[in-house]
Design an enzyme around this catalytic site. Structure first.
Site, short mmCIF file in Angstrom:
data_model
loop_
_atom_site.label_atom_id
_atom_site.label_comp_id
_atom_site.label_asym_id
_atom_site.label_seq_id
_atom_site.Cartn_x
_atom_site.Cartn_y
_atom_site.Cartn_z
N CYS A 23 0.84 -1.21 0.00
CA CYS A 23 0.00 0.00 0.00
C CYS A 23 0.87 1.26 0.00
CB CYS A 23 -0.92 -0.04 1.23
SG CYS A 23 -1.71 1.52 1.62
N GLY A 24 0.77 2.05 -1.06
CA GLY A 24 1.55 3.29 -1.16
C GLY A 24 1.24 4.28 -0.06
N HIS A 25 -0.04 4.41 0.29
CA HIS A 25 -0.43 5.32 1.38
C HIS A 25 0.21 4.87 2.70
CE1 HIS A 25 -3.33 7.29 -1.18
NE2 HIS A 25 -3.88 6.14 -1.47
N CYS A 26 0.23 3.57 2.91
CA CYS A 26 0.82 3.02 4.14
C CYS A 26 2.32 3.32 4.20
CB CYS A 26 0.60 1.51 4.22
SG CYS A 26 -1.13 1.03 4.19
#
Length: 101
Positions: A23-26
């Site tokens: 997950c890029g946001h993570c």
């Protein structure tokens, strides 16, 4: 689930982050969460759980997106947020919870 209950009762203020490595946001939140861990050390517990390794738990808790932050006060969920969040906003939520007596 009993281990999770122990984790959420380990301190008065506990923040659980459900994340995923893919997950890029993570990944963007990782350094923010690390800094918050340092700033709240000894006053709050910050726990990070990979949803891929904890899929049954995340299903039970109805975690549908990553990252998802769940704040607990004395073992009870008091706040939940999914997605990227400004570090100062997240820190303030935790600090406000720590200030509760």
């Amino acid at each position: 689930m009993s281990d999770y209950k122990e984790l959420t009762n380990s301190m008065k203020t506990v923040l659980v982050e459900f994340y995923a490595d893919w997950c890029g946001h993570c990944r963007r939140m990782m350094p923010v969460v690390e800094e918050i861990k340092e700033l709240t050390a000894g006053r709050a517990s910050i726990i990070q759980l990979d949803i891929d390794e904890n899929d049954e738990l995340s299903d039970k808790l109805q975690v549908t997106g990553t990252p998802t932050f769940i704040l607990y006060h004395n073992g009870k969920e008091t706040w939940r947020y999914s997605g990227e969040i400004d570090g100062n906003v997240l820190l303030k939520k935790i600090e406000d919870d720590i200030a509760k007596s």
